[in-house]
Design a protein around this motif. Structure first.
Motif, PDB file in Angstrom:
ATOM      1  N   ASN A  67      -5.722  -2.620  -3.151  1.00  0.00           N
ATOM      2  CA  ASN A  67      -6.562  -1.477  -3.481  1.00  0.00           C
ATOM      3  C   ASN A  67      -7.478  -1.098  -2.322  1.00  0.00           C
ATOM      4  O   ASN A  67      -7.970   0.022  -2.270  1.00  0.00           O
ATOM      5  CB  ASN A  67      -7.359  -1.752  -4.761  1.00  0.00           C
ATOM      6  CG  ASN A  67      -8.396  -2.837  -4.574  1.00  0.00           C
ATOM      7  OD1 ASN A  67      -8.243  -3.722  -3.744  1.00  0.00           O
ATOM      8  ND2 ASN A  67      -9.457  -2.770  -5.350  1.00  0.00           N
ATOM      9  N   LYS A  71      -8.051   2.645  -1.266  1.00  0.00           N
ATOM     10  CA  LYS A  71      -9.401   3.193  -1.275  1.00  0.00           C
ATOM     11  C   LYS A  71      -9.844   3.677   0.095  1.00  0.00           C
ATOM     12  O   LYS A  71     -10.618   4.618   0.211  1.00  0.00           O
ATOM     13  CB  LYS A  71     -10.381   2.126  -1.789  1.00  0.00           C
ATOM     14  CG  LYS A  71     -10.260   1.903  -3.298  1.00  0.00           C
ATOM     15  CD  LYS A  71     -10.975   0.633  -3.758  1.00  0.00           C
ATOM     16  CE  LYS A  71     -12.470   0.760  -3.634  1.00  0.00           C
ATOM     17  NZ  LYS A  71     -13.152  -0.351  -4.361  1.00  0.00           N
ATOM     18  N   THR A 174     -16.011   1.864  -2.204  1.00  0.00           N
ATOM     19  CA  THR A 174     -15.807   2.971  -3.146  1.00  0.00           C
ATOM     20  C   THR A 174     -16.651   4.185  -2.759  1.00  0.00           C
ATOM     21  O   THR A 174     -17.871   4.100  -2.683  1.00  0.00           O
ATOM     22  CB  THR A 174     -16.154   2.539  -4.584  1.00  0.00           C
ATOM     23  OG1 THR A 174     -15.304   1.452  -4.947  1.00  0.00           O
ATOM     24  CG2 THR A 174     -15.929   3.689  -5.556  1.00  0.00           C
ATOM     25  N   ALA A 204     -11.891  -5.251 -11.990  1.00  0.00           N
ATOM     26  CA  ALA A 204     -12.972  -4.359 -11.563  1.00  0.00           C
ATOM     27  C   ALA A 204     -14.103  -5.130 -10.901  1.00  0.00           C
ATOM     28  O   ALA A 204     -14.657  -6.063 -11.481  1.00  0.00           O
ATOM     29  CB  ALA A 204     -13.510  -3.572 -12.756  1.00  0.00           C
ATOM     30  N   THR A 206     -16.360  -3.131  -8.118  1.00  0.00           N
ATOM     31  CA  THR A 206     -17.255  -1.959  -8.165  1.00  0.00           C
ATOM     32  C   THR A 206     -16.771  -0.970  -9.220  1.00  0.00           C
ATOM     33  O   THR A 206     -17.492  -0.053  -9.582  1.00  0.00           O
ATOM     34  CB  THR A 206     -17.264  -1.207  -6.820  1.00  0.00           C
ATOM     35  OG1 THR A 206     -15.959  -0.643  -6.585  1.00  0.00           O
ATOM     36  CG2 THR A 206     -17.634  -2.114  -5.667  1.00  0.00           C
ATOM     37  N   GLY A 207     -15.525  -1.103  -9.643  1.00  0.00           N
ATOM     38  CA  GLY A 207     -14.942  -0.176 -10.607  1.00  0.00           C
ATOM     39  C   GLY A 207     -14.279   1.037  -9.959  1.00  0.00           C
ATOM     40  O   GLY A 207     -13.739   1.900 -10.655  1.00  0.00           O
ATOM     41  N   GLY A 208     -14.275   1.102  -8.643  1.00  0.00           N
ATOM     42  CA  GLY A 208     -13.690   2.260  -7.957  1.00  0.00           C
ATOM     43  C   GLY A 208     -12.192   2.393  -8.201  1.00  0.00           C
ATOM     44  O   GLY A 208     -11.677   3.514  -8.343  1.00  0.00           O
ATOM     45  N   THR A 209     -11.504   1.266  -8.255  1.00  0.00           N
ATOM     46  CA  THR A 209     -10.056   1.319  -8.474  1.00  0.00           C
ATOM     47  C   THR A 209      -9.760   1.770  -9.901  1.00  0.00           C
ATOM     48  O   THR A 209      -8.907   2.644 -10.120  1.00  0.00           O
ATOM     49  CB  THR A 209      -9.434  -0.057  -8.195  1.00  0.00           C
ATOM     50  OG1 THR A 209      -9.861  -0.477  -6.893  1.00  0.00           O
ATOM     51  CG2 THR A 209      -7.919  -0.004  -8.237  1.00  0.00           C
ATOM     52  N   GLY A 315      -3.991  -7.190  -4.629  1.00  0.00           N
ATOM     53  CA  GLY A 315      -3.888  -7.819  -3.307  1.00  0.00           C
ATOM     54  C   GLY A 315      -4.967  -8.858  -3.060  1.00  0.00           C
ATOM     55  O   GLY A 315      -5.346  -9.597  -3.959  1.00  0.00           O
ATOM     56  N   GLY A 316      -5.428  -8.912  -1.822  1.00  0.00           N
ATOM     57  CA  GLY A 316      -6.496  -9.854  -1.504  1.00  0.00           C
ATOM     58  C   GLY A 316      -6.042 -11.289  -1.349  1.00  0.00           C
ATOM     59  O   GLY A 316      -6.846 -12.209  -1.427  1.00  0.00           O
TER      60      GLY A 316
HETATM   61  C1  LIG Z   1     -12.102  -5.355  -4.000  1.00  0.00           C
HETATM   62  C2  LIG Z   1     -11.020  -5.821  -4.885  1.00  0.00           C
HETATM   63  C3  LIG Z   1     -10.940  -5.458  -6.245  1.00  0.00           C
HETATM   64  C4  LIG Z   1     -12.029  -4.676  -6.931  1.00  0.00           C
HETATM   65  O1  LIG Z   1     -11.896  -3.313  -6.722  1.00  0.00           O
HETATM   66  P1  LIG Z   1     -13.020  -2.295  -7.171  1.00  0.00           P
HETATM   67  O2  LIG Z   1     -12.466  -0.983  -6.808  1.00  0.00           O
HETATM   68  O3  LIG Z   1     -14.241  -2.617  -6.357  1.00  0.00           O
HETATM   69  O4  LIG Z   1     -13.275  -2.475  -8.605  1.00  0.00           O
HETATM   70  C5  LIG Z   1      -9.849  -5.880  -6.967  1.00  0.00           C
HETATM   71  N1  LIG Z   1      -8.894  -6.650  -6.411  1.00  0.00           N
HETATM   72  C6  LIG Z   1      -8.951  -7.038  -5.132  1.00  0.00           C
HETATM   73  C7  LIG Z   1      -7.879  -7.911  -4.609  1.00  0.00           C
HETATM   74  C8  LIG Z   1      -9.999  -6.633  -4.322  1.00  0.00           C
HETATM   75  O5  LIG Z   1     -10.040  -7.031  -3.041  1.00  0.00           O
END
Ligand SMILES: *Cc1c(COP(=O)(O)O)cnc(C)c1O
Length: 324
Positions: A67, A71, A174, A204, A206-209, A315-316
């Motif tokens: 995401n 974003k 976000t 979630a 920040t909730g932006g996704t 991801g991440g």
């Molecule tokens: C940052 C992140 C999120 C959270 O996304 P928001 O848009 O901030 O809610 C979810 N999953 C992963 C892997 C992230 O790195």
């Protein structure tokens, strides 16, 4: 496929003529399109009589993952078009957003500055901070009390003055330009499924996704990864600002497992079993928690029979802890 700028279904038209893209933008911002959509079938999905899919946004890019890629996309394009030279942003010592911004800035030729909360910065470098430095990001440690001001207008003006008027992107990445990038994930999924799923499930922070998905009028199950995540509802609805927001959003606040980046043995057990059964790697900060909650809902009979659900793997995985 050409450079997928924006889908015509979008409710937020973007002026494509502004994006006379150079090759490096195209290379960074059109990898692996579309990301795979894979069915997940196991005892629990069968018991719940639902169709579960996973949108593998973790595979979107090796360094600008999930995401964060979605974003950042229009933020970076817009920055490039408006002649921005430097991007300044905020994060903790394990922030996927800092990681992604550092990597993207390096490829696209932006100078990047990462403002890190003091005591985390002063610890020995995490893998994330080390990577950020290697990508050329300048790291600045500020005190905990200063860090609390990270969204204050005057504090941001001060940082801008001190660091050569950078574009400031908030913690977590976000902005209003994040939503159309996330919405593209939804449009991709609709094409892959040949229909719209009944639900999207997403972690979630920040909730932006969640907001980007909700903006497309999809029904969103958002799983707070923070303790006390109730505030996210208003946050998400404010970003979306559409009449259907409230009806289509379901926020779950009870699956945080102790708070941001915390975990319980139960969560780790779930992740391990899921990974073994589905051969998909998870991490315990975001997607692991979302799936834990989603599987509980399926077990509790939350979903009408025959429902289709798309769980977004955001991801991440570079932040995946090796210590458990
Ligand atoms: C940052 C992140 C999120 C959270 O996304 P928001 O848009 O901030 O809610 C979810 N999953 C992963 C892997 C992230 O790195």
């Amino acid at each position: 496929m050409g450079f997928l700028l924006f889908n015509s279904e979008s409710s937020q038209p973007i002026d494509k003529s502004r994006y006379k893209n150079t090759k490096k933008y195209v290379d960074l911002l059109t990898p692996n399109h579309p990301t795979p959509l894979v069915p997940l079938v196991d005892a629990i999905t069968k018991g719940a009589k639902v169709q579960l899919f996973m949108k593998r946004d973790d595979l979107i890019h090796p360094q600008v993952s999930g995401n964060k890629w979605r974003k950042l996309k229009y933020n970076l394009i817009e920055a490039g078009q408006s002649g921005v030279k430097t991007i300044l942003t905020f994060g903790g010592a394990r922030s996927n957003h800092l990681y992604a911004t550092a990597a993207a800035g390096n490829v696209l030729g932006f100078k990047t500055i990462g403002v890190v909360r003091g005591e985390e910065y002063n610890e020995k470098d995490t893998d994330t901070l080390l990577f950020c430095r290697q990508q050329g990001m300048q790291l600045i440690g500020i005190s905990r009390s200063e860090y609390r001001q990270r969204n204050d207008y005057e504090f941001i003006q001060r940082l801008k003055k001190e660091y050569g008027n950078p574009l400031v992107i908030p913690e977590g990445g976000t902005t209003h330009l994040s939503l159309p990038g996330v919405a593209e994930m939804v449009y991709e999924t609709t094409i892959q499924l040949d229909s719209k799923p009944d639900y999207y499930a997403v972690a979630a922070g920040t909730g932006g996704t969640a907001a980007g998905i909700l903006k497309t009028e999809a029904t969103v199950l958002a799983f707070s990864v923070l303790k006390g995540g109730g505030f996210l509802e208003e946050e998400i609805l404010t970003w979306v600002n559409e009449p259907w927001g409230q009806d289509n959003l379901r926020l779950f606040t009870e699956y945080h497992h102790g708070g941001y980046a915390r975990y319980t043995p139960e969560l780790l057990k779930f992740i391990k079993e899921f990974e073994q059964e589905h051969s998909v790697l998870l991490e315990h900060v975001y997607t692991g928690k979302m799936l834990f909650g989603l599987y509980k809902l399926m077990e509790y009979g939350y979903f009408p029979k025959g429902s289709s659900i798309v769980a977004v793997h955001t991801g991440g995985l570079q932040g995946r802890s090796h210590d458990h």
